[in-house]
Structures are given as structure tokens and as C-alpha cells.
Design a protein around this motif. Structure first.
Motif, short mmCIF file in Angstrom:
data_model
loop_
_atom_site.label_atom_id
_atom_site.label_comp_id
_atom_site.label_asym_id
_atom_site.label_seq_id
_atom_site.Cartn_x
_atom_site.Cartn_y
_atom_site.Cartn_z
N PHE A 235 -1.87 0.43 17.41
CA PHE A 235 -3.10 0.06 18.20
C PHE A 235 -2.73 -1.60 18.64
CE2 PHE A 235 -5.70 3.41 17.22
CZ PHE A 235 -7.01 3.34 17.94
N VAL A 236 -1.97 -2.20 17.98
CA VAL A 236 -1.47 -3.57 18.31
C VAL A 236 -0.52 -3.41 19.72
CG1 VAL A 236 0.16 -5.65 17.94
CG2 VAL A 236 -1.28 -4.71 16.22
N PHE A 237 -0.04 -2.29 19.76
CA PHE A 237 0.96 -1.93 21.08
C PHE A 237 -0.03 -1.58 21.83
CE2 PHE A 237 2.32 1.63 23.64
CZ PHE A 237 3.54 0.97 24.19
N ILE A 238 -1.25 -0.64 21.70
CA ILE A 238 -2.00 -0.46 22.76
C ILE A 238 -2.79 -1.65 23.40
CG2 ILE A 238 -4.24 0.56 23.16
CD1 ILE A 238 -3.68 2.93 21.01
N ILE A 239 -3.47 -2.63 22.43
CA ILE A 239 -4.05 -3.73 22.82
C ILE A 239 -2.95 -4.81 23.67
CG2 ILE A 239 -5.41 -6.00 22.09
CD1 ILE A 239 -6.39 -4.01 19.93
N ALA A 240 -1.58 -4.88 23.03
CA ALA A 240 -0.93 -5.75 23.99
C ALA A 240 -0.64 -5.14 25.17
CB ALA A 240 0.26 -5.86 22.90
N LEU A 241 -0.29 -3.75 25.43
CA LEU A 241 -0.09 -3.24 26.66
C LEU A 241 -1.16 -3.67 27.61
CD1 LEU A 241 1.71 -1.44 28.50
CD2 LEU A 241 0.55 0.32 27.42
N TYR A 242 -2.42 -3.44 27.27
CA TYR A 242 -3.68 -3.82 28.02
C TYR A 242 -3.80 -5.05 28.53
CZ TYR A 242 -8.18 -5.51 29.22
OH TYR A 242 -9.43 -6.04 29.80
N PHE A 243 -3.35 -5.93 27.44
CA PHE A 243 -3.34 -7.60 27.89
C PHE A 243 -2.45 -7.55 29.08
CE2 PHE A 243 -5.79 -8.61 24.10
CZ PHE A 243 -6.87 -9.46 24.70
N ILE A 244 -1.28 -7.14 28.85
CA ILE A 244 -0.09 -7.49 29.92
C ILE A 244 -0.57 -6.75 31.27
CG2 ILE A 244 2.13 -6.58 30.68
CD1 ILE A 244 2.92 -6.55 27.63
#
Length: 855
Positions: A235-244
Motif C-alpha cells: 500500500f506504500v507502493f500504491i500510494i506513492a505511485l498515486y502521488f507520482i
């Protein structure tokens, strides 16, 4: 004096509140009432998963030593070493609740009762964040439908949250959903208020307070989620991808990205603060720090380029170049850390015997190696719009719903842009069809659609809600679910939200939209009408039923029977079973073992004590009285928690002890079996019916052997059709496990072996099988050998037709003594070949316990 009663007024928020309470109760009742009799059985409380007993071991130790937990658990695997680690918040939370309810001294019964109800309550609570996510992203009625769906959806989520399934999976779904909810609220409020760094510098708390509070709560629940499950970095990956992606979109639109920088920084920083005290793993901490730095980096570069008036198109190019440079520097400094971080993704794509023998790790759309929508239907029924159970009707229905969605996105004042919208719809439809032929092509088209979505979000009307986050979240979880069916317990939230949105759109455009529009007030000539006449006319209009009422009512009925009803009926079936709970035979056997075998530490209280781990490089100093209990790995946690004994292996799936036990069970060499038993230092062996029948293939797989060394399925012609039946080869009967369970380790004389004559065939799909052309029964194994030798190279095999009747002579196994057979028995049914095709039944104890005296 009586108060005058006012006219009844409908308050949607109170009605919705009652509905959410109702959905909570429905979710709870499904999970508690339906499986209740299978969990509370006499004096026993059975837990419905192997891993539940792992957490109950933690809870037992914690409630006896609260708030301390043993740093080392000698009861985990013997001989060996194990420390619980820190990512066990679920167990600590449960133990804390039990300790409080039990006033600091809960009884074992209190521990079991509260632990059994805990997952059902957490699952019922999940309806609350799902409602608010639906409301925040779409509207409150979409949220209501989503909450109702998540309460009744069957499959992995329901199965993992029924009474007694005391595992962390339901907590993962709840905590991740709450974290995403507060992130959505933080982004929405920050965007609506135009949150910037100037607001914080000037202490404009009117603009800052609510977004910051939401970001803080998102960070808290993300941190709690991270200390609940070791794989939570997804979920850290999902959220970080969204922010990018969102940073790039906003910058290309020439919009301020300050709000994203503030929300992301606060959320990741709070999560990191919560996570740091609980982990010693460098790569986990590094991953979270990198996510935080990504947000800071994205915000800083955006502000720098905007301040200098550089064209927005250079922003993604700058990010790409600087990102590659940063990754190269990081790899040059910490190459091993980068490798370790990348290797952690293997948890989502397991291989080897672990993946082959574990049901939950099977592919979602290919559980048996070939394409099938059976698992998708079992999890979501009609709600799984992206993988319908039938291709043509499902494709048509899905296409229609996409048309409704695109129509709802039209601006009433703008001309419809049908060409790009229909093009996107066709792309999705083609992707849907290709799922039936190639998941790889479907994934490629999903990526193309993702790129189109980003392009439209930049060029066309901007989205007011963070739908991009929902899309990325859904896409990543869908990919994980396609790889491993277990992750469907995460996908349940996304499916509920998407199904609810599409369902509400169908209801809305069927008639609710027209009913929601108030008629224009006609003022001309209004003064000519009397008050009484106006009141009569108003009353008449209020009872008027038009076509929109009928359409809306029909739409609600259709949605209920097409979306809710299939899930309701399927959920009753899922919740009514508890397939992973220990059977009565296991409860009887392990209870007997706890009460009738020597305590391995010489003290029954040793199970609850606190232990320190051995110094680095040393092993734990077990007392001389210590010994292991050998059974197949599925039962290790049961042995620890129910019997208070030390298993040779367990569901942690440490490959070394599992392989040792598999080799022992398949061993046909007495010397090899003695060597393994000595290495395991085991005093008891538990043999069970499933391990020699339905689970025998798993033993073979872990031992690195082939199933056709021990048995095979042959097809018998019978009344114009072929009947498949397993036949057992001599090596099956020679294995230590079968000799113990089927024959109690005693000597066996050969019992009329059967010789099969067969031919190898292939059906229209290319599947090869063996068809029996003749069977012969002999009076001795030697006679059967002589017959086969005379037949030359033709297809002949000596077989046994029943696992409890050996076709070959067997010597007695030394040093094994049968000390307990479970009162609960199992009837094994098998086809009989001679003199006619029939069914035989053999009744045996389900569990047998053997004492090993060779150590």
C-alpha cells in the motif's frame, strides 16, 4: 396542553445511519450465527484456520505476562529457534482487549471466546469506511450500496472473517481501507481549500486544520497497518505511485501541487514514526523513508520549475532523469539493500513447493493451471464485472454499464465527445474478452487504458475527486489477486465500490434523476387560486405515480436480484462451513496428548513462560526431557496451542523441517528413517487419514518426488463411460507414513495383488490418460511379478486398489508403538473391481498417535 404534531419530514442522514447499522448487524450475523455450531462444539472452541492458532499462542503468552511477550518461543518448532518479531500488532491488539475485559486475569475460556468473535466484529466494522469512501468518491447512496455489498460479499473476505478465523487478514482489509479513506478526505479537502505552504507559514488554521487532521489519521492507520502485516508495503507502493502520477498531472495543468506535498509528507512521516519502534528490518524502514522522500522531491521540483517559469513538459523528464540518477547512487552505496528490497516482492509471486501445495496461493483465474472463472464467481458472483462467469452475457452487461458511466460523465452544457469515449469503451471491452485467452494481453491493454485515462485527465475536464487513487488502488490489487487468489480479501472493497457505483448509475438514470428534480414553480395566476385549492392540488400531486416511479422501482429490484441476491445466497454457503477448523478427531488426539504425555520441559507452566533468545551463533538450551512431535506441517500450530507440545514443523513453511518430515514419511529405508527421527529428536509421530489420501500429493511434492511413483489415476469403462479411480503402486505401501497409519506399523502378508493392463489414450483437447483394458487378481505378489515378467514390454502394472489393503508383503516397523487412536472415525469408500464393479467401505480412526522408542 398537547403539542401540535408537525408534518413528518424525511431525513436521509438518519435513514442512512440506520442502514449502516443494519449492514453492520447483517455482516456480523452472517459471520457468527451461520458457523456457530461448528465452532462452539461441546467443551471445545475450534478456530477456523491454522494461522489462528499461531496468534492464539501469542495471545496466551501475552495475557499471562501482559504487556510482555516472550522474545523466543521454544514451542514453535523443535529443534530450532524462533522469535515472534514485531509485526504482530493484530495479536497484541487482541491480547490487550482480552486482558482488559478479563480484568487483568482472563480465563482460558474467556481468551477463546473473545478471540473467536474478534474477526467477525472487525469485518462488520469494515462497512463503515467502505460507506464513507463511496460517499467521498461518488455520493452517499453509492456509499450505502457499497457498504451493503461488502457486508454480504462471499469468498476470501467472508471466509477469513467468520467466527473463529482469528487471523490478521481481516484487520489488513479494515486498516488499509480506513487509511485510504482518510487519505481521500485529506486530498479532497486540501484541494478544495487550495492548501499551500503559505497557509502553514501564515498559520491559517481555517484552511489547514481539516486536511492536516485527515492526513494525520491516514498516517496513523497506515502505520498501524504496516505493523499488522509484513507485506503491507504494497500500500506504500500504491500510494506513492498515486502521488507520482497526480503530481505530474497537476504540474502539467499548471496547478499548484502544494496540497499533495503537504498531505503526503504528513501521512508518510506519521506512518514512519509509528513503524520505526516496531521493526529492525532495514529494508522496510528504507522503503518507507524513500516513499516520504519521493513526496518531498516531487513537491520541491514542482515548486522550483514553476518559480522559474520552466515549461511544465520538462517536469516529468526532470523526474525521470533525477530518479534514475538517484537510484544509481543508492545502488552504488547499498547494492545489497536494493537487492533485498526488490526480493521482498517475491511474497506476491511465490514459487516451488510452497506455491504448489498452498491453496490460497493459486492464480485467481487459473486455480488448476487452466483458465476458469469459478474462483471469481465464488468470491464475488455477479459483482466481479471484470471477469464475468459467462463470456457473452457478461460482456454485454459490462459494456452497457460502461456506456452508462461515460454518459454520466457528460457535461450537460457541452457537446458529447462520443468518439474518444466509445473508443475507450471498446478498448476496455476488448481487454475483457482477451482475459479469456491471454491475461498478458489484457494487462497490456489495461496499461494502455491507464495512459489514456491520464491523458484525458490532463486535457479534458479535471476530476474533482481522487478517482485516480481508486483506479491505481484497484488495478494493483487486481493484479495481485490474479497472481494469488488470497488477495481477493483486499479486492472485496474495490469490487463493492465499483459495483455500487455502477448499480447506482443504473438506478439514477432509470428514474431517480427525474424524481430528484423539483418542478418549476408556476407563479402566473397563483393568487387567483384559494389556499384550500392549492393545498388540494399539492396533495394530489404528492400521490401521483408516473413512469419514473415505476422505472426507479424496477431498477432497484433488478439491482437487488442481479447484484445483491447472488452474493447473499453464496455467502450463506460460505459462512456455513468451517473447512479449516480442526476435526473432532484432531481435538480428541491433541487433548489426549496434552494430558497423557510427558511435558517436554517437565513443567506444564513452561508453555506460558517468558524466554530469552540464545546468543548469536548459539542454539537454545533445551532440557534433556525435551522432545518433538512429528506430523505433517499443516498441523504444527495445532500441536503447539492445543497439545502444548513442540512440533517438528508447522505452517510457517520453513522448507528444511518440512522437507525432513516429507522424506521421513516417504522413506522406505529403515536406516534413513531412523536417521531422520534422530535428527528431529521426535518421540511421537501423528499419522492422519488426510495425509495418506488427499494430502499425500503434497508430501510427495515437498520431498521432490513424482506422484506417479506412488499412485496414478486409471479410467475404467463402465456402462458406456469412463470412471476414474486412483490405484496405488507398491512404493506407496512401502512408505513409512502408510505403513504406520494403514497397518499400525505391523508386518503384513501380501493380499491378492491386482495387475492392470492398460492403454494410453488422448482426448480431443490433448489430455492423456490411461484406460484399463483388463484386470487380473493374483494370490501372491510373486505370482503377479511372474505374470508381468512374461508379458514383455506391454502396459502392465501391479497395483493395490485400497490404501488399507496391501498388495505386497511388508515387514514390521521397529520402535513405533500405537498409543492412541481417535474415537472419531472415517469411512473410506473405494471402487471394487472383482468380481463386479462395486463400492467397498473401510472404517478407520481418523488420527493415530505413535510413540517412537528408538531415540
Amino acid at each position: 396542553m398537547m403539542r401540535k404534531m408537525g408534518k413528518f419530514k424525511f431525513y436521509p442522514k438518519y435513514f442512512i445511519g440506520l442502514l449502516i447499522v443494519l449492514f453492520f448487524l447483517v455482516a456480523l450475523s452472517y459471520r457468527v450465527l451461520l458457523p456457530y455450531k461448528q465452532i462452539f462444539v461441546g467443551d471445545w472452541i475450534k478456530f477456523t484456520s491454522n494461522d489462528a492458532y499461531f496468534y492464539l499462542r501469542i495471545v496466551d503468552n501475552l495475557v499471562h505476562n501482559f504487556p510482555h511477550l516472550t522474545r523466543f518461543d521454544p514451542f514453535f518448532i523443535y529443534p530450532g529457534s524462533f522469535s515472534f518479531g514485531s509485526i504482530i500488532f493484530f495479536g497484541r491488539l487482541l491480547a490487550g482487549i482480552i486482558w482488559l475485559i478479563g480484568l487483568g486475569s482472563p480465563s482460558p475460556h474467556t481468551v477463546d471466546v473473545i478471540a473467536a468473535y474478534f474477526p467477525a466484529v472487525l469485518a462488520a466494522l469494515t462497512v463503515v469506511p467502505v460507506y464513507f469512501i463511496g460517499k467521498a468518491l461518488f455520493n452517499r447512496w453509492t456509499g450505502v450500496i457499497a457498504a451493503g455489498l461488502v457486508a454480504v460479499l462471499p469468498g476470501e473476505f467472508l471466509g477469513r472473517s467468520i467466527l473463529g478465523f482469528t487471523d490478521h487478514h481481516v484487520a489488513e482489509t479494515l486498516f488499509s481501507a480506513v487509511a485510504v479513506l482518510f487519505l481521500i478526505l485529506a486530498i479532497k479537502t486540501a484541494r478544495q481549500r487550495g492548501l499551500s505552504f503559505n497557509h502553514i507559514i501564515k498559520s491559517d488554521w481555517g484552511a489547514c486544520t481539516r486536511p492536516l487532521v485527515y492526513a494525520l489519521l491516514a498516517g496513523i492507520f497506515l502505520g498501524v497497518y504496516l505493523i499488522t502485516w509484513a507485506g503491507a508495503l504494497v500500500f506504500v507502493f500504491i500510494i506513492a505511485l498515486y502521488f507520482i502520477i497526480q503530481f505530474i498531472i497537476d504540474h502539467l495543468r499548471r496547478q499548484s501541487t502544494d496540497y499533495l506535498g503537504i498531505v503526503g509528507t504528513v501521512m508518510f512521516f506519521i506512518a514512519l514514526i509509528i513503524y520505526l519502534p516496531f521493526t529492525l528490518e532495514t529494508y522496510y524502514t528504507a522503503s518507507l523513508i524513500i516513499a516520504l522522500l519521493i513526496v518531498v522531491f516531487l513537491s520541491g521540483v514542482s515548486r522550483l520549475l514553476s518559480a522559474r517559469g520552466i515549461k511544465p513538459a520538462y517536469y516529468p523528464l526532470s523526474l525521470l532523469g533525477l530518479g534514475v540518477v538517484g537510484l544509481g547512487i543508492f545502488y552504488a552505496i547499498y547494492p545489497s539493500l536494493v537487492g533485498t528490497m526488490l526480493s521482498t516482492f517475491s511474497i506476491f509471486a511465490p514459487a516451488g513447493a510452497t506455491a504448489t501445495t498452498t491453496l490460497e496461493m493459486q492464480p485467481f483465474l487459473a486455480p488448476q493451471g487452466t483458465f476458469s472463472t469459478a474462483v471469481a464467481w465464488g468470491n464475488f458472483t455477479t459483482s466481479f464485472f471484470l471477469a464475468p462467469s459467462w463470456p457473452i452475457p457478461g460482456f454485454a452487461f459490462f459494456s452497457l454499464l460502461i456506456l452508462v458511466w461515460f454518459y454520466s460523465k457528460q457535461n450537460s452544457e457541452d457537446k458529447p465527445q462520443w468518439i474518444p469515449r466509445i473508443g475507450t469503451m471498446v478498448l476496455l471491452a476488448v481487454a475483457l474478452l482477451l482475459i479469456y485467452f491471454s491475461i498478458t494481453w489484457a494487462l497490456i491493454l489495461f496499461i494502455v487504458f491507464f495512459a489514456i485515462l491520464i491523458w484525458f485527465s490532463i486535457k479534458q475536464r479535471p476530476f474533482d475527486e481522487p478517482w485516480l487513487l481508486l483506479f491505481i488502488w484497484t488495478l494493483v490489487i487486481l493484479m495481485l489477486t490474479l497472481v494469488q487468489r488470497r488477495f481477493a480479501y483486499y479486492l472485496v472493497v474495490n469490487i463493492a465500490l465499483l459495483s455500487a457505483y455502477l448499480s447506482w448509475q443504473a438506478i439514477w438514470y432509470a428514474g431517480i434523476r427525474k424524481l430528484a428534480v423539483k418542478p418549476e414553480s408556476v407563479t402566473e395566476g397563483i393568487h387567483e387560486k384559494s389556499a384550500r385549492a392549492r393545498k388540494k392540488e399539492k396533495r394530489k400531486d404528492s400521490f401521483k405515480i408516473n413512469i419514473y416511479h415505476i422505472n426507479a422501482s424496477l431498477a432497484v429490484i433488478i439491482v437487488f436480484f442481479s447484484v445483491f441476491y447472488p452474493n447473499i445466497t453464496k455467502s450463506k454457503e460460505v459462512a456455513s462451513s468451517a473447512p479449516f477448523a480442526p476435526s473432532d478427531g484432531w481435538m480428541e488426539s491433541l487433548t489426549w496428548m496434552r494430558d497423557n504425555t510427558p511435558d517436554p520441559f517437565g513443567d506444564p507452566g513452561a508453555y506460558y513462560k517468558l524466554y530469552e533468545p540464545p546468543p548469536s551463533g548459539e542454539t537454545f538450551a533445551y532440557p534433556k526431557s525435551a522432545y518433538g512431535v512429528t506430523a505433517w506441517w499443516d498441523y504444527g500450530y495445532w500441536i503447539t496451542r492445543i497439545a502444548h507440545r513442540m512440533p517438528s514443523t508447522n505452517p510457517s513453511q520453513d522448507p528444511k523441517p518440512i522437507t525432513q518430515v516429507a522424506n521421513l514419511f516417504l522413506s522406505q529405508n529403515v536406516t534413513l528413517a531412523k536417521d531422520i527421527m534422530k535428527e528431529l529428536d521426535s518421540s511421537y509421530v501423528i499419522a492422519d487419514y488426510q495425509s495418506i489420501t488427499s494430502k499425500f500429493w503434497a508430501v510427495v511434492t515437498w520431498a521432490g518426488r513424482e506422484q506417479n511413483e506412488f499412485s496414478d489415476v486409471y479410467y475404467l469403462p463402465y456402462q458406456g463411460r469412463l470412471l476414474g479411480k486412483p490405484f496405488y503402486y507398491p512404493d506407496y505401501y512401502r512408505s513409512t507414513l502408510v505403513r504406520l497409519y494403514s497397518f499400525d506399523g505391523k508386518a503384513v502378508t501380501d493380499e491378492k495383488p491386482t495387475v492392470l493392463t492398460f492403454k494410453e489414450m488422448a482426448d480431443s483437447t490433448g489430455y492423456r490418460y490411461k484406460e484399463v483394458t483388463e484386470t487380473k487378481e493374483f494370490s501372491s505378489y510373486q505370482e503377479a511379478l511372474d505374470y508381468v515378467a512374461k508379458q514383455g514390454p506391454s502396459n502392465h502394472r501391479i497395483v493395490g486398489v485400497n490404501p488399507f489393503v496391501s498388495p505386497i508383503p511388508l515387514e514390521a516397523l521397529e520402535n513405533y508403538k500405537l498409543v492412541f487412536s481417535s474415537p472419531s472415525q472415517i469411512t473410506h469408500k473405494d471402487l471394487v473391481l472383482l468380481p463386479k464393479l462395486d463400492v467397498s467401505a473401510t472404517t478407520v480412526p481418523e488420527i493415530k498417535v505413535f510413540e517412537y522408542t528408538g531415540n
